[in-house]
Scaffold this active site. Structure first.
Site, mmCIF file in Angstrom:
data_model
loop_
_atom_site.group_PDB
_atom_site.id
_atom_site.type_symbol
_atom_site.label_atom_id
_atom_site.label_comp_id
_atom_site.label_asym_id
_atom_site.label_seq_id
_atom_site.Cartn_x
_atom_site.Cartn_y
_atom_site.Cartn_z
ATOM 1 N N ASP A 187 0.848 -1.182 0.000
ATOM 2 C CA ASP A 187 0.000 0.000 0.000
ATOM 3 C C ASP A 187 0.895 1.246 0.000
ATOM 4 O OD1 ASP A 187 -3.158 0.515 0.422
ATOM 5 O OD2 ASP A 187 -2.040 2.079 1.456
ATOM 6 N N TYR A 320 -3.154 11.001 0.634
ATOM 7 C CA TYR A 320 -3.672 10.846 -0.726
ATOM 8 C C TYR A 320 -3.618 12.186 -1.461
ATOM 9 C CZ TYR A 320 -5.364 6.149 0.290
ATOM 10 O OH TYR A 320 -5.436 4.808 0.600
ATOM 11 N N HIS A 382 -4.679 -7.970 0.098
ATOM 12 C CA HIS A 382 -3.942 -6.729 0.283
ATOM 13 C C HIS A 382 -3.170 -6.671 1.598
ATOM 14 C CE1 HIS A 382 -3.098 -2.578 -0.749
ATOM 15 N NE2 HIS A 382 -3.559 -2.148 0.404
#
Length: 411
Positions: A187, A320, A382
């Site tokens: 990630d 982000y 993930h």
């Protein structure tokens, strides 16, 4: 840059009673969405029945104090203060640091992402520090809470992006006496450890990734790979991976566009509403794993770390935005693309898990750098360290074992 204290202090999680009581009071006042015939259709998002059950358990039966004690007793935690160029003179960073008893142990930085935390290291920590035998490597493991996550401090200025996170992680390893070390990430941990490899290649001796992003082949730079892509000349696993990647891009990545464009707006819900936070994260825990059998206690411990975050759950979204709005980069998204460029200075290990959110062909991953280890797993998603701890540890042992690159590392 002013001077900062280089002390490392022991840390134990101790959420105030009033904070827990406030959370339970908010849960008691929750207004849930009205039920429809498709309220539990996962294609629409978090399932109503699941969120109701979890919210009720969070309010009535989940024992945070028990979860807190387990985290404190299982994970040796510390804090230190680190200066970040142009940003913070004394940013408080929370981290796990477990040293192996083996004299030849390899220092390893484990870097989490969103919606993860330092908790993701809990299953692999005893396996990594112990080693499987004399021929298998052991590790000194460092797992920080990234700034704005968990029990690390909030940042105070805009522009605290991937390079700054890489700086924090590198300086933390130096603070602990690890001038040479290896990294492991998924990630955001992929982006941050890639940045560390680019910025500090004389310190980062090798990097292992369990989430692999790579640019599609271009006709000019990779004509043969373009032909392979055009004609679908991939293995069955690679074709399934591309299908999974396309699904995520079309149906699962909306959260990233929101968090990357207007993070403050969903931040209000995450900061104020426990159920809003629960639904936002729980959807990812379900969709991004390979049918992992989450227990309610696991989910609620995971989400509680966000609810009780020192910076506030909303702060975790800002990375982000910062990654997509670098002031010194002209095109949006190009910073992320820059970490997909070839880096020939740091050996790479790549572990592919089929239900991750991006599962690209192996030939794409090999364009990132000199790959010395690669494995495509048949199961897992993930959150590899939590879903498939044995498999991830086995990959690290193989990559850094005597039959891998251990002899080439300069410790």
């Amino acid at each position: 840059m002013s001077s900062f204290d280089d002390a490392v202090e022991p840390f134990r999680i101790a959420v105030p009673d009033q904070t827990i009581e406030t959370l339970k009071a908010k849960l008691a006042l929750t207004t849930f969405p009205r039920e429809t015939s498709f309220s539990n259709d996962g294609d629409y998002g978090a399932r109503l029945d699941d969120v109701k059950r979890l919210a009720t358990a969070w309010r009535d039966t989940f024992d945070w104090r028990e979860a807190e004690a387990k985290l404190n007793d299982t994970l040796p935690q510390f804090t230190t203060r680190i200066g970040v160029d142009g940003h913070e003179d004394d940013l408080k960073v929370h981290f796990v640091h477990a040293k192996s008893e083996r004299k030849d142990a390899i220092p390893l930085l484990f870097c989490h992402g969103w919606p993860g935390s330092f908790m993701e290291v809990i299953k692999i920590l005893p396996l990594l520090t112990a080693g499987a035998g004399e021929d298998e490597p052991a590790f000194h493991v460092v797992a920080p809470s990234l700034p704005n996550f968990g029990f690390s401090q909030a940042t105070s200025k805009p522009g605290f992006g991937i390079p700054q996170h890489a700086e924090v992680c590198h300086k933390l390893m130096l603070r602990l006496g690890y001038d040479k070390y290896v990294t492991q990430g998924g990630d955001w941990g992929y982006m941050i450890t890639r940045a560390m490899s680019a910025k500090y290649p004389t310190h980062v001796l090798a990097s292992h990734l369990n989430f692999i992003l790579a640019s599609p082949p271009s006709p000019l730079s990779s004509p043969l790979l373009c032909l392979q892509y055009a004609f679908g000349l991939y293995t069955a696993a690679e074709k399934a991976g591309l299908a999974r990647t396309r699904w995520f891009q079309a149906s699962g990545s909306g959260y990233a566009r929101i968090q990357g464009s207007k993070p403050h707006t969903p931040g209000f819900a995450l900061a104020d509403s426990p159920v809003g936070l629960l639904a936002w994260i729980y959807e990812k825990l379900v969709d991004w794993t390979d049918s992992y059998p989450w227990t309610d206690d696991e989910v609620l411990t995971w989400v509680s770390i966000y609810a009780f975050s020192e910076a506030g759950a909303d702060a975790s979204l800002r990375l982000y935005y910062e990654a997509m709005h670098r002031k010194d980069i002209a095109s949006v998204g190009s910073e992320i693309e820059s970490f997909q460029a070839w880096n020939g200075k740091v050996p790479l290990g790549l572990s592919y898990f089929p239900m991750d959110v991006a599962v690209l062909p192996s030939s794409w991953g090999r364009r990132l750098g000199p790959v010395v280890f690669e494995k495509r797993h048949e199961h897992g998603g993930h959150f590899a360290s939590f879903e498939k701890p044995d498999e991830l540890v086995a990959d690290l042992r193989t990559m850094f074992g005597k039959s891998g690159i251990r002899a080439k590392l300069l410790f």
